[in-house]
Design a protein around this motif. Sequence first.
Motif, short mmCIF file in Angstrom:
data_model
loop_
_atom_site.label_atom_id
_atom_site.label_comp_id
_atom_site.label_asym_id
_atom_site.label_seq_id
_atom_site.Cartn_x
_atom_site.Cartn_y
_atom_site.Cartn_z
N SER A 1 0.82 -1.21 0.00
CA SER A 1 0.00 0.00 0.00
C SER A 1 0.86 1.26 0.00
CB SER A 1 -0.92 0.03 1.22
OG SER A 1 -1.84 -1.02 1.16
N TYR B 1 0.89 4.10 -2.73
CA TYR B 1 0.65 5.47 -2.29
C TYR B 1 1.74 6.40 -2.82
CZ TYR B 1 1.10 9.49 0.77
OH TYR B 1 1.28 10.78 1.25
N LEU C 1 -3.86 8.75 -0.76
CA LEU C 1 -4.34 8.06 0.45
C LEU C 1 -5.73 7.48 0.24
CD1 LEU C 1 -3.29 10.18 3.55
CD2 LEU C 1 -2.64 7.85 3.02
N ALA D 1 -6.39 3.58 0.48
CA ALA D 1 -7.09 3.20 1.70
C ALA D 1 -8.16 2.14 1.44
CB ALA D 1 -7.72 4.41 2.37
N ASN E 1 -6.39 -1.08 0.73
CA ASN E 1 -5.72 -1.52 1.95
C ASN E 1 -6.71 -2.17 2.90
OD1 ASN E 1 -4.92 -0.98 4.88
ND2 ASN E 1 -2.98 -0.67 3.81
N THR E 2 -7.86 -1.56 3.08
CA THR E 2 -8.86 -2.12 3.99
C THR E 2 -9.35 -3.47 3.47
OG1 THR E 2 -9.55 0.07 4.73
CG2 THR E 2 -11.10 -1.72 5.10
N GLY F 1 -12.41 1.56 8.23
CA GLY F 1 -11.20 1.85 7.46
C GLY F 1 -11.12 3.32 7.08
N PHE G 1 -8.36 6.01 7.71
CA PHE G 1 -7.92 6.88 6.62
C PHE G 1 -7.88 8.34 7.08
CE2 PHE G 1 -9.89 9.91 3.65
CZ PHE G 1 -8.84 10.08 2.76
N ASN H 1 3.35 8.06 7.44
CA ASN H 1 2.57 6.86 7.10
C ASN H 1 2.86 5.72 8.06
OD1 ASN H 1 0.64 6.85 4.86
ND2 ASN H 1 2.33 7.74 3.72
N THR I 1 0.08 3.92 10.09
CA THR I 1 -0.07 2.47 9.95
C THR I 1 -0.22 1.79 11.31
OG1 THR I 1 1.09 2.46 7.85
CG2 THR I 1 1.03 0.39 9.05
N ARG J 1 -3.64 2.45 12.37
CA ARG J 1 -4.55 1.69 11.51
C ARG J 1 -4.64 0.24 11.96
NH1 ARG J 1 -6.69 2.70 6.85
NH2 ARG J 1 -7.35 1.02 5.50
#
Length: 160
Positions: free
Chosen positions: A47, A51, A72, A76, A79-80, A103, A107, A140, A144, A147
């Motif tokens: 990701s 990005y 992003l 995102a 990524n989710t 998610g 984000f 990031n 992360t 996240r």
Amino acid sequence: LALVTGALPLATLRAQWGRAPLAAAPARVPAGLPAQLARFALVGVVSTVAYLVLFVATRGMLGAQPANLLALLVTAVGNTAANRRLTFGITGRRAAGRHHLQGLLAFALGLALTSGALAALHAVGTPSRPVELAVLVVANLAATALRFLLLRLAMHHRRA
């Protein structure tokens, strides 16, 4: 291998090194956590590369902040979906909408961190592109970590 499987005997290792046991810490890493972290890291690397490619491709046309937002937002969603399937083993459409909303919360936090980092960097002067990218990578990484915590709370515990 013991770190990945969660079988690392932390209490035994602490005793062998002459350390007192941690009263509040569990004797073992929670089952599945190391493997989840490894899969999450793999998804995160892919990701982040996507990005950075999107950011660099759109930075010249849009400017730093809009390129950050676009890169992003696009990554995102993927990524989710990837973390839902690969990291947490969730398949099918059940709760997919809720997971993607969660998610989006992650984000938003990532956007706040990266936008804030860009704003602070540009307030100091006009950075070179490599410096700008390095600051975004660090921001990031922080995003992360948040996240993972948010998605693990949202997806892992609901599934168990």
